[in-house]
Design an enzyme around this catalytic site. Structure first.
Site, PDB file in Angstrom:
ATOM      1  CG  ASP A   1      43.498 -12.526  73.467  1.00  0.00           C
ATOM      2  OD1 ASP A   1      43.503 -12.272  73.090  1.00  0.00           O
ATOM      3  OD2 ASP A   1      41.877 -12.324  72.707  1.00  0.00           O
TER       4      ASP A   1
ATOM      5  CG  HIS B   1      39.610 -14.825  63.252  1.00  0.00           C
ATOM      6  ND1 HIS B   1      39.314 -14.085  63.558  1.00  0.00           N
ATOM      7  CD2 HIS B   1      40.522 -14.845  63.637  1.00  0.00           C
ATOM      8  CE1 HIS B   1      39.733 -12.969  63.851  1.00  0.00           C
ATOM      9  NE2 HIS B   1      40.398 -13.705  64.103  1.00  0.00           N
TER      10      HIS B   1
ATOM     11  CG  ASP C   1      44.585 -14.770  64.688  1.00  0.00           C
ATOM     12  OD1 ASP C   1      45.780 -13.944  65.277  1.00  0.00           O
ATOM     13  OD2 ASP C   1      44.000 -14.455  64.774  1.00  0.00           O
TER      14      ASP C   1
ATOM     15  CD  GLU D   1      44.943  -9.146  68.226  1.00  0.00           C
ATOM     16  OE1 GLU D   1      45.059  -8.271  67.349  1.00  0.00           O
ATOM     17  OE2 GLU D   1      44.295 -10.027  68.650  1.00  0.00           O
TER      18      GLU D   1
ATOM     19  CD  GLU E   1      48.396 -10.919  65.538  1.00  0.00           C
ATOM     20  OE1 GLU E   1      47.551 -11.451  64.952  1.00  0.00           O
ATOM     21  OE2 GLU E   1      47.524 -10.561  66.521  1.00  0.00           O
TER      22      GLU E   1
END
Length: 380
Positions: free
Chosen positions: A78, A349, A107, A135, A164
């Site tokens: 996700d 992000h 990510d 997550e 990660e």
């Protein structure tokens, strides 16, 4: 130096990036990964957990039996919403200037592709892949559900890496051996509404809430520990919701976020805030949600093995760190020793998230070396 791998991590990463999977993820992105893992000898167990509002969530448990200790790779398919302003479509991956662009590139679909490619390169060893679609969201029906599924099936890894994006300035410069805990706390202070000209007939909750927050703001939780930075308390929201200038409101609310080290516990922090609130505002309502406790995998065999593989493949000596936010390693640490290692986190992000093609291939080589080293060890 360009390295060739039997399963191309760049191609697999592109296919994963092209499958839109804003949290909670289900469906096509798992189809892509299942096909890749099935082709290299994994048995794949996909299942859906939970209902709205935190679900449904799809999870994948893939297992390939072999020799040596059981090594697990954990990750999530996700991603966070892409936001506006991308140079190209966030879910139509493009290669430009040696970089692969797309939401989830670092990510952490890139690391998942690298691990699958590493497994294709190193066919021996007992390996599982623990992949969730939850997550980046509430993390209620993701890795915790995977752990339950593993217990039901008797699947128990002895070592685990979470992919990660831990690298900072260059690939391999940092391994996470722990993470701080996280708790959010809501404080609701009741008052008695009335006209500001008649304060004796009212009870202003803002004054009480300010007193509560002032005492909390003065707290020094700790000065840090051997492997962790100091714990910190941050006020993340203040709400009164009073549109009138001449009315004392009936309620005032605040929200706190506390990131804490291994000297604290989430429940104890909630209790401490509740005690302060009760002294200043009897009847105040305090609710806490612990996202995860702090955990540490002390430097030892696992971190030494991973660091050694990084040094041999990349020529980089990684720093062992516990900085950053929470991850699913907080759940997996209860099963076995776990560390985190993955791509450079500079664009995670962000708009135009991207990974260097060279780093994808290099990470595959590091993961392959880790698999070789694990497989060569005697089973525990």
């Amino acid at each position: 130096m360009t390295v060739s791998h039997p399963l191309d991590p760049v191609t697999l990463a592109r296919d994963l990036l092209a499958a839109e999977s804003v949290t909670p993820a289900r469906g096509r992105v798992f189809d892509v990964l299942e096909a890749a893992l099935g082709a290299i000898g994994f048995s794949v167990d996909r299942f859906v957990s939970g209902v709205a509002p935190d679900g449904p969530v799809e999870n994948l448990l893939a297992l390939r039996e072999g020799s040596g200790p059981h090594f697990a790779f954990a990750g999530h398919l996700d991603v966070v919403p892409p936001g506006d302003g991308w140079t190209s479509d966030a879910f139509a991956p493009e290669v430009r200037g040696g970089m692969l662009y797309g939401r989830g590139a670092v990510d952490m679909k890139g690391a998942i592709a690298a691990c699958a490619a590493a497994c294709a390169e190193v066919p021996g060893g007992t390996v599982s892949m623990l992949i969730t679609g939850d997550e980046e969201g509430p993390a209620v029906h993701g890795t915790r559900a995977l752990i339950e599924r593993m217990e039901q099936r008797g699947v128990k890894p002895q070592l685990c890496i979470v992919g990660e994006p831990t690298s900072a300035a260059r690939l391999g410069d940092m391994i996470k051996i722990g993470r701080r805990g996280s708790v959010n706390i809501w404080i609701d202070v009741p008052g008695r509404q009335g006209h500001v000209a008649y304060p004796h007939l009212t009870d202003n909750p803002i004054r009480r809430l300010v007193a509560i927050l002032a005492e909390i703001d003065a707290i020094l939780l700790d000065a840090g520990s051997d492997w962790f930075q100091p714990s910190n308390i941050e006020v993340t929201d203040l709400t009164v919701g009073n549109p009138a200038h001449n009315v004392i409101p009936a309620k005032a609310s605040a929200r706190l976020s506390i990131r804490f080290n291994d000297l604290q516990s989430g429940d104890a922090l909630v209790a401490r805030v509740a005690e302060i609130a009760e002294r200043h505002a009897p009847g105040a309502i305090v609710a806490g949600k612990v996202s995860g406790e702090a955990f540490l995998t002390p430097p030892g065999p696992l971190s030494t093995l991973v660091a050694g593989a990084i040094e041999d493949v990349l020529g980089v000596t990684p720093e062992l760190s516990t900085t950053g936010g929470t991850s699913d390693a907080r759940f997996l640490s209860k099963l076995c020793p776990v560390v985190e290692f993955g791509l450079i986190n500079a664009t995670m992000h962000k708009i135009d998230e991207a990974v260097a093609l060279e780093d994808l291939r290099a990470l595959t080589s590091v993961y392959a070396e880790i698999l070789r080293r694990v497989a060569s060890q005697p089973p525990a």
